[in-house]
Motif scaffolding. Structure first.
Motif, PDB file in Angstrom:
ATOM      1  N   UNK A  52     -90.947 -51.046  91.395  1.00 26.02           N
ATOM      2  CA  UNK A  52     -91.870 -52.003  90.808  1.00 26.02           C
ATOM      3  C   UNK A  52     -92.886 -51.257  89.951  1.00 26.02           C
ATOM      4  N   UNK A  53     -93.180 -51.811  88.785  1.00 26.63           N
ATOM      5  CA  UNK A  53     -94.125 -51.162  87.879  1.00 26.63           C
ATOM      6  C   UNK A  53     -95.282 -52.108  87.607  1.00 26.63           C
ATOM      7  N   UNK A  54     -96.437 -51.529  87.327  1.00 31.26           N
ATOM      8  CA  UNK A  54     -97.610 -52.321  86.965  1.00 31.26           C
ATOM      9  C   UNK A  54     -97.412 -52.920  85.574  1.00 31.26           C
ATOM     10  N   UNK A  55     -98.116 -54.011  85.249  1.00 32.91           N
ATOM     11  CA  UNK A  55     -97.964 -54.618  83.915  1.00 32.91           C
ATOM     12  C   UNK A  55     -98.136 -53.628  82.768  1.00 32.91           C
ATOM     13  N   UNK A  56     -99.037 -52.659  82.922  1.00 33.72           N
ATOM     14  CA  UNK A  56     -99.262 -51.697  81.838  1.00 33.72           C
ATOM     15  C   UNK A  56     -98.075 -50.763  81.640  1.00 33.72           C
ATOM     16  N   UNK A  57     -97.205 -50.674  82.637  1.00 34.82           N
ATOM     17  CA  UNK A  57     -96.053 -49.769  82.562  1.00 34.82           C
ATOM     18  C   UNK A  57     -94.740 -50.496  82.273  1.00 34.82           C
ATOM     19  N   UNK A  58     -94.798 -51.801  82.049  1.00 33.38           N
ATOM     20  CA  UNK A  58     -93.579 -52.585  81.818  1.00 33.38           C
ATOM     21  C   UNK A  58     -93.165 -52.496  80.349  1.00 33.38           C
ATOM     22  N   UNK A  59     -92.955 -51.276  79.876  1.00 28.64           N
ATOM     23  CA  UNK A  59     -92.657 -51.052  78.453  1.00 28.64           C
ATOM     24  C   UNK A  59     -91.295 -51.599  78.062  1.00 28.64           C
ATOM     25  N   UNK A  65     -87.546 -57.644  76.365  1.00 32.05           N
ATOM     26  CA  UNK A  65     -87.459 -58.905  77.092  1.00 32.05           C
ATOM     27  C   UNK A  65     -86.729 -58.779  78.414  1.00 32.05           C
ATOM     28  N   UNK A  66     -86.068 -57.661  78.662  1.00 31.29           N
ATOM     29  CA  UNK A  66     -85.312 -57.471  79.902  1.00 31.29           C
ATOM     30  C   UNK A  66     -86.254 -57.117  81.047  1.00 31.29           C
ATOM     31  N   UNK A  67     -86.160 -57.867  82.153  1.00 34.95           N
ATOM     32  CA  UNK A  67     -87.093 -57.689  83.266  1.00 34.95           C
ATOM     33  C   UNK A  67     -86.440 -57.147  84.527  1.00 34.95           C
ATOM     34  N   UNK A 164    -101.824 -53.972  75.361  1.00 36.36           N
ATOM     35  CA  UNK A 164    -101.323 -53.433  76.628  1.00 36.36           C
ATOM     36  C   UNK A 164    -102.395 -53.543  77.718  1.00 36.36           C
ATOM     37  N   UNK A 165    -102.031 -54.028  78.907  1.00 35.62           N
ATOM     38  CA  UNK A 165    -103.013 -54.126  80.000  1.00 35.62           C
ATOM     39  C   UNK A 165    -103.515 -52.752  80.442  1.00 35.62           C
ATOM     40  N   UNK A 219    -101.691 -49.319  99.564  1.00 29.23           N
ATOM     41  CA  UNK A 219    -102.422 -49.726  98.370  1.00 29.23           C
ATOM     42  C   UNK A 219    -101.973 -51.066  97.848  1.00 29.23           C
ATOM     43  N   UNK A 220    -102.454 -51.404  96.660  1.00 23.54           N
ATOM     44  CA  UNK A 220    -102.142 -52.708  96.066  1.00 23.54           C
ATOM     45  C   UNK A 220    -102.047 -52.601  94.546  1.00 23.54           C
ATOM     46  N   UNK A 221    -101.464 -51.516  94.073  1.00 21.90           N
ATOM     47  CA  UNK A 221    -101.386 -51.304  92.628  1.00 21.90           C
ATOM     48  C   UNK A 221    -100.187 -51.983  91.976  1.00 21.90           C
ATOM     49  N   UNK A 222     -99.170 -52.324  92.763  1.00 17.59           N
ATOM     50  CA  UNK A 222     -98.002 -53.022  92.226  1.00 17.59           C
ATOM     51  C   UNK A 222     -97.647 -54.172  93.157  1.00 17.59           C
ATOM     52  N   UNK A 223     -96.846 -55.088  92.660  1.00 18.49           N
ATOM     53  CA  UNK A 223     -96.438 -56.221  93.481  1.00 18.49           C
ATOM     54  C   UNK A 223     -95.393 -55.802  94.505  1.00 18.49           C
TER      55      UNK A 223
END
Length: 396
Positions: A52-59, A65-67, A164-165, A219-223
Motif C-alpha cells: 500500500x502506498x500513500x497518495x503522494x506515492x501513487x505515481x 489510471x491503473x490502481x 501532488x499531495x 503507525x497510520x501512514x497508509x491504508x
C-alpha cells in the motif's frame, strides 16, 4: 437505490480513469526530452516497496489510471508500456488508455522490453529511491551487452505532478508488549548480536514493517496496514537510529537505546558509518547503496537479521492471532447467514461490502480492514482484485 456513501474504511468512488493518462503522458515526455533521456521508469512501489502506498506515492495510478497493487510503466519518447502480473490483466485494460500497451509480467520484463524498443546507447532514467539495489543489478546485467544505460535521477513524474499531495504524517503508537511477547530492547539486542557475530557494524532497515516490529510500534501512514513510514540503522553495539518525523511519535516512549533523528539527516548518518554495513539487496533502495558507495563505506550483502526473528511468532502473538481469527470468523459466519436470508437479485456488491464491514465492526475490535473487500458479481467476479465503485456496482 443502494447506499453508496463511504463505509468507515473504504469508499465506492472511482479513483482514476483512462482519460487522465494521455495528457499526463505528454507532460512526462516533455520532461524526459528536456533532460536528454530516452525514457523513464514509473514503478508502482514507493521508497519502502510496500503493498500500500500513500497518495503522494501513487505515481503509477496518477500517470496511467491503473490502481492495482503491483506493476510499473516504462515511458519512452514514442511508446509506453505498462507491466502487470496475471492478477491484473483484465483490470489494467479497463483502467488505462490505449497509449499504454499492457505487458504480461514477468514473462516479459523491463530489460526485455528496453532491448526491443531502444537502439544501442539508449539512456533510461529512474528514481533510485523507488528501485531496490537487487532490481537494478538484475536489469543492468541484461542491458549491458546492448549498451543500454539506466541513469539515476530525480523523479520526473514529481516534476509534472503539480497538485501532488504532501507526505503522510499519521500518528504512531506503542504496540503492547503483552501482545508482542517481547520487548523492543530484547529484539534489538538479539538482532545486534547477529550483526556482531558476523563482524558487521550496522544494518540499514528500509522497510516500515520491519521497523515497526523491531520497535514495537504501529503507525497510520497508509491504508489497511498499520505502518509508520521511516528508516532505521541498527548498530552492532545494540543501538538504533530511527529516522522519522518527531510529530508522528508524540506521546510514544522509545527505549533509551533508540535515537530519534530527522529524516533529512539520514544521508549524513549513512556516510558516517565505518562498516562493514550489511545490506538486504531485495529491500534496500539503490539510493542508499549509492550513498554508501560514494562515501566509500564498506558494504556486504547478506541475510536480513530481522526476517527470521519476525517470522518466528511468540506465544503471545500466536494467542492474539487466534483470538482475532475467532472474532473475525464469527463475523464472517454472521455475514453468510445474512446473505442467505436475502432473495437472489435483491442485493448489490456494495450492499455486501457494507454488511461485511458492519459485522466486523460489531466485534468492537476492528481497527482496520486488510484490503478493500472484493465483492464481484457476474463479469466483475473475473477481476481478481476487483474493487467495487458506484459506477461498477452490480446486482447479485
Amino acid at each position: 437505490m443502494t447506499d453508496t456513501s463511504p463505509t468507515r474504511f473504504q469508499s465506492f468512488d472511482a479513483t482514476s480513469s483512462p482519460d487522465q493518462g494521455p495528457p499526463r503522458l505528454a507532460l512526462l515526455r516533455k520532461e524526459i526530452a528536456a533532460r536528454g533521456f530516452d525514457g523513464f521508469i514509473v514503478p508502482r512501489a514507493d521508497a519502502f516497496q510496500g503493498e500500500y502506498v500513500a497518495p503522494c506515492d501513487a505515481r503509477l495510478a496518477w500517470l496511467t489510471g491503473f490502481t492495482g497493487s503491483a506493476g510499473f510503466a516504462v515511458v519512452l519518447t514514442d511508446q509506453a508500456a505498462i507491466f502487470t502480473d496475471g492478477r491484473y490483466q483484465l483490470q489494467v485494460r479497463l483502467q488505462t488508455a490505449p497509449d499504454f500497451a499492457p505487458m504480461d509480467y514477468p514473462s516479459q520484463g523491463l530489460a526485455d522490453y528496453l532491448i526491443e524498443a531502444l537502439p544501442k546507447g539508449g539512456r533510461v532514467a529512474y528514481d533510485p529511491w523507488l528501485h531496490t539495489a537487487g532490481q537494478i543489478v538484475q536489469a543492468e546485467a541484461k542491458l549491458s551487452d546492448r549498451h543500454i544505460n539506466l541513469v539515476a535521477c530525480e523523479n520526473l513524474v514529481d516534476r509534472v505532478w503539480t497538485d501532488r499531495p504532501g507526505p503522510p504524517m499519521g500518528r504512531a503508537e506503542a504496540f503492547p508488549e503483552e501482545v508482542a511477547g517481547k520487548s523492543a530492547a530484547d529484539k534489538i539486542a538479539e538482532a545486534a548480536a547477529d550483526l556482531a557475530a558476523k563482524h558487521h557494524a550496522a544494518f540499514v532497515i528500509c522497510q516500515p514493517d520491519e521497523l515497526c516490529w523491531l520497535l514495537n510500534l504501529r503507525g497510520s501512514d497508509v491504508t489497511h496496514t498499520p505502518l509508520m513510514h521511516g528508516w532505521g540503522i541498527l548498530y552492532a553495539t545494540g543501538r538504533v537510529a530511527l529516522f522519522a518525523e518527531a510529530e508522528k511519535l508524540e506521546g510514544v516512549d522509545l527505549p533509551d537505546i533508540v535515537s530519534l533523528v530527522a529524516p533529512n539527516q539520514m544521508g549524513a548518518r549513512l556516510t558516517s558509518l565505518k562498516g562493514p554495513v550489511r545490506l538486504d539487496a531485495s529491500s534496500t533502495p539503490q539510493a542508499v547503496l549509492e550513498t554508501l558507495r560514494t562515501a566509500k563505506v564498506k558494504m556486504e550483502k547478506g541475510d536480513n537479521p530481522l526476517s527470521l526473528a519476525r517470522a518466528c511468532k511468540t506465544q503471545a502473538e500466536i494467542a492474539a492471532t487466534r483470538q482475532a481469527h475467532l472474532r473475525d470468523g464469527a463475523a464472517v459466519v454472521r455475514f453468510l447467514h445474512w446473505l442467505d436470508s436475502h432473495e437472489p437479485g435483491s442485493l448489490t456488491e456494495i450492499d455486501c461490502v457494507r454488511a461485511l464491514e458492519g459485522f466486523r465492526a460489531e466485534t468492537n475490535a476492528l481497527r482496520e480492514i486488510s484490503f478493500d473487500t472484493i465483492a464481484g458479481a457476474g463479469p466483475n467476479g473475473a477481476i481478481m482484485h476487483y474493487r467495487v465503485t458506484a459506477e461498477s456496482n452490480a446486482p447479485l
